[in-house]
Design a protein around this motif. Structure first.
Motif, mmCIF file in Angstrom:
data_model
loop_
_atom_site.group_PDB
_atom_site.id
_atom_site.type_symbol
_atom_site.label_atom_id
_atom_site.label_comp_id
_atom_site.label_asym_id
_atom_site.label_seq_id
_atom_site.Cartn_x
_atom_site.Cartn_y
_atom_site.Cartn_z
ATOM 1 N N ASN A 128 0.942 -1.645 -0.419
ATOM 2 C CA ASN A 128 0.287 0.124 0.299
ATOM 3 C C ASN A 128 0.567 1.065 0.251
ATOM 4 O O ASN A 128 1.880 1.507 0.933
ATOM 5 C CB ASN A 128 -1.073 0.203 1.374
ATOM 6 C CG ASN A 128 -2.227 -0.960 0.984
ATOM 7 O OD1 ASN A 128 -2.516 -1.202 -0.493
ATOM 8 N ND2 ASN A 128 -2.825 -1.131 2.145
ATOM 9 N N GLY A 129 0.532 1.940 -1.198
ATOM 10 C CA GLY A 129 1.819 3.350 -1.140
ATOM 11 C C GLY A 129 3.218 2.539 -1.015
ATOM 12 O O GLY A 129 4.202 3.777 -0.281
ATOM 13 N N GLY A 130 3.292 1.916 -2.192
ATOM 14 C CA GLY A 130 5.047 0.762 -1.553
ATOM 15 C C GLY A 130 5.373 0.176 -0.440
ATOM 16 O O GLY A 130 6.384 0.231 -0.834
ATOM 17 N N VAL A 131 4.641 0.463 0.583
ATOM 18 C CA VAL A 131 5.115 -0.187 1.875
ATOM 19 C C VAL A 131 5.179 -1.032 1.684
ATOM 20 O O VAL A 131 3.305 -1.262 1.719
ATOM 21 C CB VAL A 131 4.639 1.165 3.063
ATOM 22 C CG1 VAL A 131 4.924 1.038 3.918
ATOM 23 C CG2 VAL A 131 5.273 2.143 2.693
ATOM 24 N N PRO A 132 5.408 -2.636 2.726
ATOM 25 C CA PRO A 132 4.953 -3.872 2.631
ATOM 26 C C PRO A 132 3.062 -3.224 3.741
ATOM 27 O O PRO A 132 3.430 -3.112 4.323
ATOM 28 C CB PRO A 132 5.807 -5.037 3.796
ATOM 29 C CG PRO A 132 6.882 -3.287 3.348
ATOM 30 C CD PRO A 132 6.640 -2.304 2.597
ATOM 31 N N ALA A 133 2.275 -4.101 3.586
ATOM 32 C CA ALA A 133 1.466 -4.561 4.399
ATOM 33 C C ALA A 133 0.401 -5.934 4.262
ATOM 34 O O ALA A 133 0.577 -6.452 3.350
ATOM 35 C CB ALA A 133 -0.359 -3.521 3.389
ATOM 36 N N GLU A 134 -0.219 -6.526 4.996
ATOM 37 C CA GLU A 134 -0.682 -7.282 5.744
ATOM 38 C C GLU A 134 -1.883 -7.885 4.562
ATOM 39 O O GLU A 134 -2.287 -6.859 4.046
ATOM 40 C CB GLU A 134 -1.587 -7.546 6.758
ATOM 41 C CG GLU A 134 -1.928 -8.957 7.298
ATOM 42 C CD GLU A 134 -2.367 -8.849 8.718
ATOM 43 O OE1 GLU A 134 -3.424 -8.943 8.948
ATOM 44 O OE2 GLU A 134 -1.152 -9.166 9.129
ATOM 45 N N SER A 135 -2.193 -8.339 3.937
ATOM 46 C CA SER A 135 -2.913 -8.890 2.900
ATOM 47 C C SER A 135 -3.267 -9.983 2.904
ATOM 48 O O SER A 135 -2.956 -11.645 3.087
ATOM 49 C CB SER A 135 -2.790 -8.119 1.766
ATOM 50 O OG SER A 135 -1.168 -9.278 0.917
ATOM 51 N N SER A 136 -5.070 -10.761 1.898
ATOM 52 C CA SER A 136 -5.028 -11.539 2.208
ATOM 53 C C SER A 136 -4.691 -12.130 0.355
ATOM 54 O O SER A 136 -4.347 -11.867 -0.733
ATOM 55 C CB SER A 136 -6.956 -11.616 1.452
ATOM 56 O OG SER A 136 -7.427 -11.124 2.749
ATOM 57 N N TYR A 137 -4.495 -13.953 0.551
ATOM 58 C CA TYR A 137 -4.365 -14.207 -1.103
ATOM 59 C C TYR A 137 -5.263 -15.510 -0.504
ATOM 60 O O TYR A 137 -5.309 -16.402 0.124
ATOM 61 C CB TYR A 137 -2.912 -14.751 -0.960
ATOM 62 C CG TYR A 137 -2.424 -15.268 -2.192
ATOM 63 C CD1 TYR A 137 -1.706 -14.366 -3.337
ATOM 64 C CD2 TYR A 137 -2.329 -16.971 -2.252
ATOM 65 C CE1 TYR A 137 -1.233 -14.828 -4.527
ATOM 66 C CE2 TYR A 137 -1.588 -17.412 -3.472
ATOM 67 C CZ TYR A 137 -1.306 -16.131 -4.799
ATOM 68 O OH TYR A 137 -0.381 -17.016 -5.611
ATOM 69 N N THR A 138 -5.956 -15.544 -2.026
ATOM 70 C CA THR A 138 -6.639 -16.952 -2.073
ATOM 71 C C THR A 138 -6.263 -17.999 -2.992
ATOM 72 O O THR A 138 -5.540 -17.693 -4.144
ATOM 73 C CB THR A 138 -8.491 -16.469 -2.533
ATOM 74 O OG1 THR A 138 -8.732 -15.718 -1.555
ATOM 75 C CG2 THR A 138 -8.866 -17.520 -2.614
ATOM 76 N N LEU A 139 -6.511 -19.201 -2.445
ATOM 77 C CA LEU A 139 -5.375 -19.897 -3.208
ATOM 78 C C LEU A 139 -6.450 -21.156 -3.417
ATOM 79 O O LEU A 139 -7.045 -21.840 -2.975
ATOM 80 C CB LEU A 139 -4.071 -21.118 -2.556
ATOM 81 C CG LEU A 139 -3.361 -21.681 -3.182
ATOM 82 C CD1 LEU A 139 -2.750 -21.384 -4.001
ATOM 83 C CD2 LEU A 139 -2.321 -22.037 -1.773
#
Length: 149
Positions: A128-139
């Motif tokens: 987010n805005g070039g900064v690492p952020a927690e996010s979801s990933y679906t597999l």
């Protein structure tokens, strides 16, 4: 067939869709996650740039195909049909955590999908805005194996 991250799949919402289905837009595709009012609903955390597996989707598929294992009890009349979906949280440092089944293929195959998800190495995190952020990933795990052929 190979395990395919859900980002590669196209989902269509039919006219019969229930109004309580929570829909998350991602990379111009629409991904149906689950019923929004479900007691065990898993929130979807979106970032400007999606997390990705080191080496890309082909390396992710290769990793899963190399490490996935199906117990004999997963076969019914010599056929294994797995269609499970796991939602992961990718931490700011790329560590995979909080794996949850959002589409079940039964207890045995769900356990294997979760085992695979939990053994994944670090991802490149979402940004987010070039900064690492927690996010979801679906597999998605989609396998069809017929031992009788």
């Amino acid at each position: 067939s190979a395990a395919t991250p859900v980002e590669d799949l196209r989902y269509k919402i039919s006219e019969k869709s229930d109004s309580t289905i929570r829909v998350t837009e991602r990379n111009s595709d629409v991904v149906v996650t689950e019923k929004a009012d479900a007691a065990d609903a898993v929130p979807f955390i979106r970032t400007e740039t999606a997390p990705n597996f080191p080496g890309g989707k082909d390396k992710l598929r290769a990793f899963i195909n190399k490490n996935i294992s199906f117990p004999a009890t997963a076969y019914k009349d010599g056929v294994l049909n797995m269609d499970a979906v796991v939602q992961l949280t990718i931490a700011k440092d790329g560590v995979v955590k909080d794996a949850h089944i959002v589409k079940s293929s039964g207890k045995t195959l769900d356990a294997e999908a979760l085992r695979m998800a939990r053994m994944l190495p670090k991802f490149h995190p979402g940004l987010n805005g070039g900064v690492p952020a927690e996010s979801s990933y679906t597999l998605a795990f989609q396998y069809y194996v017929n031992q009788q052929q």
